[in-house]
Design a protein around this motif. Structure first.
Motif, PDB file in Angstrom:
ATOM      1  N   LEU A  49      59.472  92.190 109.234  1.00  9.51           N
ATOM      2  CA  LEU A  49      58.824  91.137 110.032  1.00  9.51           C
ATOM      3  C   LEU A  49      57.307  91.268 109.954  1.00  9.51           C
ATOM      4  CD1 LEU A  49      61.132  91.123 113.182  1.00  9.51           C
ATOM      5  CD2 LEU A  49      60.904  89.291 111.498  1.00  9.51           C
ATOM      6  N   MET A  54      55.081  87.931 110.793  1.00  9.70           N
ATOM      7  CA  MET A  54      55.688  87.426 112.021  1.00  9.70           C
ATOM      8  C   MET A  54      55.599  88.411 113.177  1.00  9.70           C
ATOM      9  SD  MET A  54      59.000  85.358 110.774  1.00  9.70           S
ATOM     10  CE  MET A  54      59.329  86.033 109.179  1.00  9.70           C
ATOM     11  N   LEU A  55      55.152  89.615 112.910  1.00  8.60           N
ATOM     12  CA  LEU A  55      55.074  90.628 113.958  1.00  8.60           C
ATOM     13  C   LEU A  55      53.798  91.433 113.724  1.00  8.60           C
ATOM     14  CD1 LEU A  55      56.645  91.964 116.337  1.00  8.60           C
ATOM     15  CD2 LEU A  55      57.625  93.519 114.650  1.00  8.60           C
ATOM     16  N   ASN A  78      49.945  80.720 109.486  1.00  5.38           N
ATOM     17  CA  ASN A  78      51.075  79.817 109.228  1.00  5.38           C
ATOM     18  C   ASN A  78      50.956  79.164 107.869  1.00  5.38           C
ATOM     19  OD1 ASN A  78      52.816  79.990 111.357  1.00  5.38           O
ATOM     20  ND2 ASN A  78      51.685  78.537 112.628  1.00  5.38           N
ATOM     21  N   ARG A  79      49.752  78.699 107.584  1.00 10.45           N
ATOM     22  CA  ARG A  79      49.542  78.007 106.303  1.00 10.45           C
ATOM     23  C   ARG A  79      49.739  78.968 105.127  1.00 10.45           C
ATOM     24  NH1 ARG A  79      44.180  75.831 106.364  1.00 10.45           N
ATOM     25  NH2 ARG A  79      44.435  75.851 108.616  1.00 10.45           N
ATOM     26  N   ARG A  81      51.532  81.645 105.112  1.00 10.11           N
ATOM     27  CA  ARG A  81      52.940  82.021 105.009  1.00 10.11           C
ATOM     28  C   ARG A  81      53.730  80.967 104.237  1.00 10.11           C
ATOM     29  NH1 ARG A  81      54.462  84.151 110.205  1.00 10.11           N
ATOM     30  NH2 ARG A  81      54.231  82.018 110.880  1.00 10.11           N
ATOM     31  N   ALA A  82      53.377  79.701 104.488  1.00 10.02           N
ATOM     32  CA  ALA A  82      54.095  78.623 103.812  1.00 10.02           C
ATOM     33  C   ALA A  82      53.950  78.739 102.299  1.00 10.02           C
ATOM     34  CB  ALA A  82      53.586  77.275 104.289  1.00 10.02           C
ATOM     35  N   PHE A  89      66.802  85.445 106.235  1.00 12.48           N
ATOM     36  CA  PHE A  89      67.361  86.166 107.374  1.00 12.48           C
ATOM     37  C   PHE A  89      68.816  86.483 107.100  1.00 12.48           C
ATOM     38  CE2 PHE A  89      63.835  83.832 109.050  1.00 12.48           C
ATOM     39  CZ  PHE A  89      63.254  84.698 109.941  1.00 12.48           C
ATOM     40  N   TYR A  93      70.030  80.805 109.087  1.00  7.47           N
ATOM     41  CA  TYR A  93      69.273  79.854 109.895  1.00  7.47           C
ATOM     42  C   TYR A  93      68.888  78.596 109.141  1.00  7.47           C
ATOM     43  CZ  TYR A  93      68.693  83.561 113.323  1.00  7.47           C
ATOM     44  OH  TYR A  93      68.906  84.544 114.244  1.00  7.47           O
ATOM     45  N   ARG A 105      64.183  71.178 100.645  1.00  8.74           N
ATOM     46  CA  ARG A 105      62.933  70.435 100.487  1.00  8.74           C
ATOM     47  C   ARG A 105      61.913  70.806 101.570  1.00  8.74           C
ATOM     48  NH1 ARG A 105      60.772  64.772 101.282  1.00  8.74           N
ATOM     49  NH2 ARG A 105      62.329  64.331 102.871  1.00  8.74           N
ATOM     50  N   TYR A 106      62.425  71.183 102.738  1.00  8.61           N
ATOM     51  CA  TYR A 106      61.530  71.365 103.890  1.00  8.61           C
ATOM     52  C   TYR A 106      60.309  72.254 103.609  1.00  8.61           C
ATOM     53  CZ  TYR A 106      59.772  72.069 108.527  1.00  8.61           C
ATOM     54  OH  TYR A 106      58.939  72.122 109.597  1.00  8.61           O
ATOM     55  N   PRO A 107      60.504  73.473 103.096  1.00  7.50           N
ATOM     56  CA  PRO A 107      59.309  74.305 102.867  1.00  7.50           C
ATOM     57  C   PRO A 107      58.366  73.691 101.829  1.00  7.50           C
ATOM     58  CG  PRO A 107      61.269  75.331 101.944  1.00  7.50           C
ATOM     59  CD  PRO A 107      61.741  74.189 102.769  1.00  7.50           C
ATOM     60  N   THR A 109      57.664  70.533 101.576  1.00  5.26           N
ATOM     61  CA  THR A 109      56.804  69.544 102.230  1.00  5.26           C
ATOM     62  C   THR A 109      55.661  70.242 102.972  1.00  5.26           C
ATOM     63  OG1 THR A 109      58.069  69.570 104.273  1.00  5.26           O
ATOM     64  CG2 THR A 109      58.750  67.984 102.611  1.00  5.26           C
ATOM     65  N   LEU A 110      55.903  71.489 103.353  1.00  4.16           N
ATOM     66  CA  LEU A 110      54.864  72.217 104.083  1.00  4.16           C
ATOM     67  C   LEU A 110      53.656  72.528 103.207  1.00  4.16           C
ATOM     68  CD1 LEU A 110      56.934  74.757 106.204  1.00  4.16           C
ATOM     69  CD2 LEU A 110      55.894  72.608 106.941  1.00  4.16           C
ATOM     70  N   ARG A 152      66.107  77.950  99.607  1.00  9.18           N
ATOM     71  CA  ARG A 152      65.022  77.490 100.455  1.00  9.18           C
ATOM     72  C   ARG A 152      63.858  78.483 100.434  1.00  9.18           C
ATOM     73  NH1 ARG A 152      66.126  76.881 106.771  1.00  9.18           N
ATOM     74  NH2 ARG A 152      66.299  79.140 106.567  1.00  9.18           N
TER      75      ARG A 152
ATOM     76  N   MET B 291      58.756  79.699 108.699  1.00 11.96           N
ATOM     77  CA  MET B 291      58.494  79.215 107.335  1.00 11.96           C
ATOM     78  C   MET B 291      57.049  78.761 107.179  1.00 11.96           C
ATOM     79  SD  MET B 291      61.704  77.166 105.816  1.00 11.96           S
ATOM     80  CE  MET B 291      62.350  76.359 107.227  1.00 11.96           C
ATOM     81  N   VAL B 375      59.666  85.217 116.165  1.00 18.30           N
ATOM     82  CA  VAL B 375      60.332  86.471 115.830  1.00 18.30           C
ATOM     83  C   VAL B 375      61.333  86.848 116.904  1.00 18.30           C
ATOM     84  CG1 VAL B 375      59.988  88.897 115.363  1.00 18.30           C
ATOM     85  CG2 VAL B 375      58.273  87.227 114.662  1.00 18.30           C
TER      86      VAL B 375
END
Ligand SMILES: Nc1ncnc2c1ncn2[C@@H]1O[C@H](COP(=O)(O)OP(=O)(O)OP(=O)(O)O)[C@@H](O)[C@H]1O
Ligand SMILES: [Mg+2]
Lengths: 211, 381
Positions: A49, A54-55, A78-79, A81-82, A89, A93, A105-107, A109-110, A152, B291, B375
């Protein structure tokens, strides 16, 4: 591309402090599969993580390329990480109301790729779910769902791929398919870090890190 | 992708979304219905009040009120030019007056009240803002119902009053008061018949009295009158105006409280549904955040969806509320200045307020969402 400098993470509680990671420094080579191994509670997930942005560690740094991950604002993180990190995971998820195609497709589009048809069909073909693109996650088997999750996480071509127990829920056959893809992904020049108990995954590791 | 997510989420939770929409529609309908109904009622009251006649009369200060009430020979004349002073005073609540010469006479053994009138004031501004009485043409009369009956007269017949012949222009329906004994004529003609040229014994006016405090207004009115025309005194018939003012105030107060209650319910319904939704979707939100989705995009999904519902609810609610109020009131309410129909000018407000409250209400779940740590969500189970 990814580097840990003196990472320490202590979970503080009112009574007891749990030292999950203690002063850990690591660097990784491109194209290698790195396996993080250790007994339960040794801090494997914690490390992953932190690696995934994320941690926040208590002390020490994580670098993605030249970016000191926890020194940037959460918006920028965030940007980053994308585009830098694909994260798998143990419980995949997937987004339940989007079909397989849109989940992959979702990531994309990010990072501003709104219509990546070719890329998605390529990926889907490779992991054998091309005929299931219009289905919702709940219509897929566990193995198929995990493959979609893998798709993904690599759709963006992120240089770093992190996976926490990616085969934990899979039978032998599905595990093998997944392991093969992970191997290919490493050969394609990614930095791959996998947390696992699975001996078959251990086998493909170029390097095993014991915690 | 943003809209795809919005619509997919709606589709996924269709029932909950529909329930929320129905609740919002019901609230908008209820408010629009009550607002329209009270507005129509108010307008209708205005007409009823005007039908009751002039409620603000001015007579000479030297005249005893009872003499004016009885229309006897002790009435005191004053120059018609006094009305110019009133018309010039912009602060006077009435912009229209009827100058009247009234005297009791006997015509063919029947007692009549000859009432010469002259409407004063600018051009009529609107159907609402105008004199209650229209001028009578020279050599014509309008008859009260009892006079027409006693003298056995119909429209176009002639009547001789003190040697002058008049044509009957109209017969006014029964009013149930002294007006039924009046013979309305042009004041030029009554001056000819009765003398006292350029003088009158009463000025009629009409006050709507939509002030904040009626009692206060009347006192102010008295002071103003004293300054403008010290030779005149006022006779005020206020129960109807007061009734209307009270009705108006009570609807206003009811409306404002209803507005608070409905707004509060709307906010609670939306917030609670939203909080439930954030809880239900915490894993999806967590995975999206992990993500690299920005909080802004996730907030946008929530706000776009509620805005969409608010727009639909305000359109449908506006029509349901409007039609309901029209359907229920149109059969028994009569209005003059405003038709009982859809009040389009209220639509932007309905749309704007519903959207505003929906967004405000949705901010509570959004804030809750912002406190989510991706998280924590993804590793907690
Ligand atoms: N939020 C937390 N609060 C307190 N302690 C925690 C928290 N998360 C993890 N820990 C503790 O930190 C240690 C490391 O946890 P971590 O989940 O990284 O272990 P792990 O190596 O992934 O174990 P497993 O193989 O069972 O998944 C454990 O002792 C765990 O109990
Ligand atoms: Mg773990």
């Amino acid at each position: 591309m990814i580097r840990f400098d003196n990472l320490t993470k202590i979970y503080k509680d009112s009574n007891t402090d749990v030292v999950a990671i203690n002063d850990l420094s690591l660097s990784f080579k491109q194209g290698e599969i790195n396996i993080i191994h250790g007994k339960s509670g040794s801090g494997k997930s914690t490390l992953l993580l932190m690696a995934g942005g994320m941690l926040k560690p208590d002390t020490g740094y994580v670098y993605w390329g030249d970016n000191n991950v926890y020194k940037t604002s959460s918006l920028k993180r965030n940007r980053l990480r994308a585009s830098y990190v694909g994260f798998m995971f143990q419980r995949f998820y997937l987004i339940p109301y989007l079909n397989v195609y849109d989940n992959i497709r979702y990531p994309l589009t990010l990072v501003g790729n709104e219509n990546p048809k070719k890329r998605i069909s390529e990926l889907a073909e490779r992991i054998g779910i091309a005929h299931r693109l219009t289905h919702k996650p709940h219509q897929l088997s566990i193995g198929e769902q995990q493959r979609v999750a893998l798709c993904r996480s690599i759709a963006n071509n992120p240089p770093i791929l992190l996976a926490d127990e990616p085969t934990g829920n899979l039978d032998v056959e599905n595990s093998k398919i997944l392991i093969d893809i992970l191997k290919e992904e490493a050969q394609n020049g990614r930095y791959v870090i996998i947390v696992t108990h699975d001996d078959r995954v251990l086998e493909i590791g170029n390097r095993v890190i014991h915690l | 992708m943003l809209f795809k997510i919005v619509f997919s989420q709606i589709k996924q939770k269709l029932l909950v979304t529909l329930m929320l929409l129905i609740a919002m529609i019901a609230l908008v309908s209820l408010y629009v219905y009550i607002k329209n109904t009270s507005q129509f009622t108010n307008r209708s009251m205005e007409l009823i009040m005007k039908d009751m006649g002039h409620n603000y009369n001015l007579i000479s200060k030297d005249c005893k009120k009872i003499d004016s009430y009885l229309i006897n020979n002790n009435q005191v004349y004053f120059p018609i030019s006094q009305s110019d002073l009133l018309l010039k005073e912009r602060k006077m609540p009435s912009k229209y007056y009827v100058a009247m010469q009234q005297e009791r006479l006997v015509v063919q053994n029947t007692e009549i009240i000859l009432s010469g009138i002259k409407p004063l004031g600018g051009n009529f501004e609107s159907p609402e803002k105008r004199n209650l009485l229209d001028a009578v043409k020279r050599n014509e009369v309008r008859l009260g119902a009892d006079i027409a009956k006693s003298l056995n007269l119909k429209t176009s017949d002639t009547i001789n009053i003190e040697g002058k012949t008049f044509k009957v222009a109209t017969i006014i329906p029964y009013n149930g008061d002294i007006d039924d004994y009046r013979v309305w004529a042009n004041i030029e003609d009554t001056w000819e018949v009765l003398g006292n040229k350029d003088s009158i014994n009463i000025l009629l006016a009409f006050l709507c009295m939509h002030g904040t405090n009626l009692e206060n207004l009347l006192v102010q009115q008295q002071i103003l009158l004293k300054a403008t025309t010290p030779n005149l005194q006022q006779i005020i018939k206020m129960p109807i105006a007061k009734g209307r003012d009270k009705a108006r105030q009570s609807t206003n107060k009811t409306l404002i409280n209803l507005f608070y209650i409905i707004s509060l319910i709307t906010i609670i319904v939306i917030s609670v549904t939203g909080l439930y939704e954030v809880h239900e979707r915490r894993r999806e939100i967590g995975i999206m955040l992990s993500m690299g989705t920005s909080y802004l995009k996730i907030i946008a999904v929530f706000l776009i969806r509620i805005l969409l519902l608010a727009i639909i609810a305000s359109i449908i609610g506006f029509f349901i509320g409007s039609f309901l109020s029209i359907w229920i009131t149109s059969s028994f309410l009569e209005t003059n200045t405003q038709n009982i129909s859809i009040i389009w000018s209220d639509f932007p407000t309905a749309l704007g307020l519903t959207s505003l409250f929906a967004i405000i209400a949705q901010l509570i779940p959004v804030i809750k969402m912002l406190s989510l740590d991706p998280v924590r969500i993804l590793v907690e189970d």
